[in-house]
Design an enzyme around this catalytic site. Structure first.
Site, PDB file in Angstrom:
ATOM      1  N   ASP A   1       0.869  -1.176   0.000  1.00 18.25           N
ATOM      2  CA  ASP A   1       0.000   0.000   0.000  1.00 18.25           C
ATOM      3  C   ASP A   1       0.911   1.233   0.000  1.00 18.25           C
ATOM      4  OD1 ASP A   1      -2.364   1.645   0.354  1.00 18.25           O
ATOM      5  OD2 ASP A   1      -1.872   1.803   2.475  1.00 18.25           O
ATOM      6  N   SER A   2       0.321   2.386  -0.172  1.00 14.60           N
ATOM      7  CA  SER A   2       1.083   3.628  -0.066  1.00 14.60           C
ATOM      8  C   SER A   2       1.626   3.834   1.345  1.00 14.60           C
ATOM      9  CB  SER A   2       0.180   4.809  -0.401  1.00 14.60           C
ATOM     10  OG  SER A   2      -0.868   4.881   0.555  1.00 14.60           O
TER      11      SER A   2
ATOM     12  N   CYS B   1      -4.567  -1.374  -1.870  1.00 16.39           N
ATOM     13  CA  CYS B   1      -4.682   0.067  -2.085  1.00 16.39           C
ATOM     14  C   CYS B   1      -5.570   0.315  -3.295  1.00 16.39           C
ATOM     15  CB  CYS B   1      -3.282   0.629  -2.323  1.00 16.39           C
ATOM     16  SG  CYS B   1      -3.255   2.395  -2.687  1.00 16.39           S
TER      17      CYS B   1
ATOM     18  N   CYS C   1     -10.920   3.494   0.511  1.00 20.65           N
ATOM     19  CA  CYS C   1      -9.475   3.633   0.735  1.00 20.65           C
ATOM     20  C   CYS C   1      -9.132   2.728   1.904  1.00 20.65           C
ATOM     21  CB  CYS C   1      -9.133   5.090   1.061  1.00 20.65           C
ATOM     22  SG  CYS C   1      -7.448   5.344   1.661  1.00 20.65           S
TER      23      CYS C   1
ATOM     24  N   HIS D   1      -6.998   2.847   4.151  1.00 20.51           N
ATOM     25  CA  HIS D   1      -6.710   3.501   5.432  1.00 20.51           C
ATOM     26  C   HIS D   1      -7.982   3.681   6.270  1.00 20.51           C
ATOM     27  CE1 HIS D   1      -2.873   4.590   3.548  1.00 20.51           C
ATOM     28  NE2 HIS D   1      -2.438   5.017   4.710  1.00 20.51           N
TER      29      HIS D   1
ATOM     30  N   GLU E   1      -1.862   7.642   9.068  1.00 19.41           N
ATOM     31  CA  GLU E   1      -0.441   7.262   9.072  1.00 19.41           C
ATOM     32  C   GLU E   1       0.196   7.606  10.417  1.00 19.41           C
ATOM     33  OE1 GLU E   1       1.923   6.020   6.541  1.00 19.41           O
ATOM     34  OE2 GLU E   1       0.018   5.259   5.761  1.00 19.41           O
TER      35      GLU E   1
HETATM   36  N1  DGL Z   1      -4.701   3.356   1.072  1.00 16.47           N
HETATM   37  C1  DGL Z   1      -4.808   3.854  -0.221  1.00 16.47           C
HETATM   38  C2  DGL Z   1      -6.082   3.521  -0.963  1.00 16.47           C
HETATM   39  O1  DGL Z   1      -6.696   2.522  -0.668  1.00 16.47           O
HETATM   40  C3  DGL Z   1      -4.116   5.112  -0.640  1.00 16.47           C
HETATM   41  C4  DGL Z   1      -4.125   6.272   0.268  1.00 16.47           C
HETATM   42  C5  DGL Z   1      -3.180   7.361  -0.205  1.00 16.47           C
HETATM   43  O2  DGL Z   1      -1.984   7.108  -0.167  1.00 16.47           O
HETATM   44  O3  DGL Z   1      -3.624   8.414  -0.636  1.00 16.47           O
HETATM   45  O4  DGL Z   1      -6.471   4.212  -1.855  1.00 16.47           O
END
Ligand code: DGL
Length: 286
Positions: A35-36, A98, A209, A211, A177
């Site tokens: 993931d990011s 992600c 997302c 996160h 984060e």
């Molecule tokens: N967790 C990520 C997603 O599902 C990306 C969040 C990000 O880095 O902007 O899109």
């Protein structure tokens, strides 16, 4: 669930061992997940719960988070590099934990590694459209996901008569984060994103997302009890199970541990792991 396949898709339907790990690939080879940043840990947790015997490798590209405001070409380059690293570690499958990376990069990775099981993820438009009673659904996701061609195609295919309102959430990923899942600043930011959706009559919210599942308790306190909150981590884990099962690549035996890498501050990730992963672990530099 029948809709799982709609948004958690596998790269190749052919039942063959992955070329990159060679014929006779071991069932106990690891699964590479990335993931990011730390958001994909929400997906990793679902994979661990469903497939405890699997050995898991996780890369957080926290040195480049957030992906949401970055160009698709930049994200594709990151995906190529991380995928090559995970395959170098012997991964038998990849999971793009992600939505933003999937929208930008999953097609290219599938071209690069046509025989490798590659699982991506998309906002759960189909189940949300089936679940809504008001006929209005809200999608919380990154700008990158919401403006992607993949998301437009998803709406065309599954939204039907349902009104889908999209809401990008800049700033939210950074708070997650930092492990700030409950604070006043995170609450205020989230409230600002959710209130307009509720005002429009949304009774179903898609967490688009990876996160965002970490702030589900906070979100739950900001919406009526009847609001459905839908995310896709568990469906992705089931899709991974299916893909590996088709190839006789499922691991068996005792639970195995996960290994973690970060392209950002490894100490910072190590500090939030107990909160987001439920246990402490070493984090290596990527
Ligand atoms: N967790 C990520 C997603 O599902 C990306 C969040 C990000 O880095 O902007 O899109």
């Amino acid at each position: 669930m029948p809709w799982a396949r709609a948004f958690a898709s596998c790269g190749s339907s052919a039942i063959r061992p992955a070329r990159c790990v060679g014929a006779g690939v071991a069932n106990n080879a690891p699964i590479g997940v990335f993931d990011s940043g730390v958001g994909g840990l929400s997906v990793l947790g679902e994979i661990r719960a469903l497939l405890p015997a699997e050995s898991l490798l996780y890369v957080a590209d926290s040195g480049h988070v957030p992906y949401g405001e970055k160009s698709a070409e930049f994200i594709r380059e990151r995906c190529r590099g991380i995928a090559a690293f995970l395959l170098g570690q012997g991964a038998k499958a990849l999971v793009l934990a992600c939505n933003t990376a999937t929208a930008a990069g999953v097609a290219e990775l599938r071209e690069l590694y046509p025989q490798l099981p590659i699982i991506g993820m998309e906002p759960a438009v189909k189940p949300a459209a089936a679940a809504t009673r008001s006929g209005v659904v809200g999608v919380l996701a990154t700008t990158g996901t919401l403006k992607s061609a993949k998301f437009a195609a998803l709406l065309d295919r599954f939204a039907g008569d349902v009104r889908v309102i999209t809401q990008p959430c800049p700033g939210l990923v950074e708070r997650i984060e930092a492990g700030e899942l409950n604070g006043a600043a995170t609450r205020a930011l989230l409230q600002g994103y959710v209130a307009p959706l509720l005002a429009e009559g949304c009774d179903t919210l898609i967490l688009g997302c990876t996160h965002y599942p970490f702030i589900k308790p906070l979100l739950r306190g900001l919406v009526p009890a009847s609001t459905s909150l839908i995310d896709t981590g568990a469906a992705v884990a089931r899709q991974l199970q299916r893909c590996l099962g088709e190839r006789q690549l499922l691991a068996e035996g005792a639970p195995r541990a996960a290994c973690f890498w970060s392209s950002g501050d490894t100490g910072r990730m190590q500090a939030v792991l107990p909160l987001l992963w439920g246990e402490a672990a070493a984090v290596h530099g990527f």
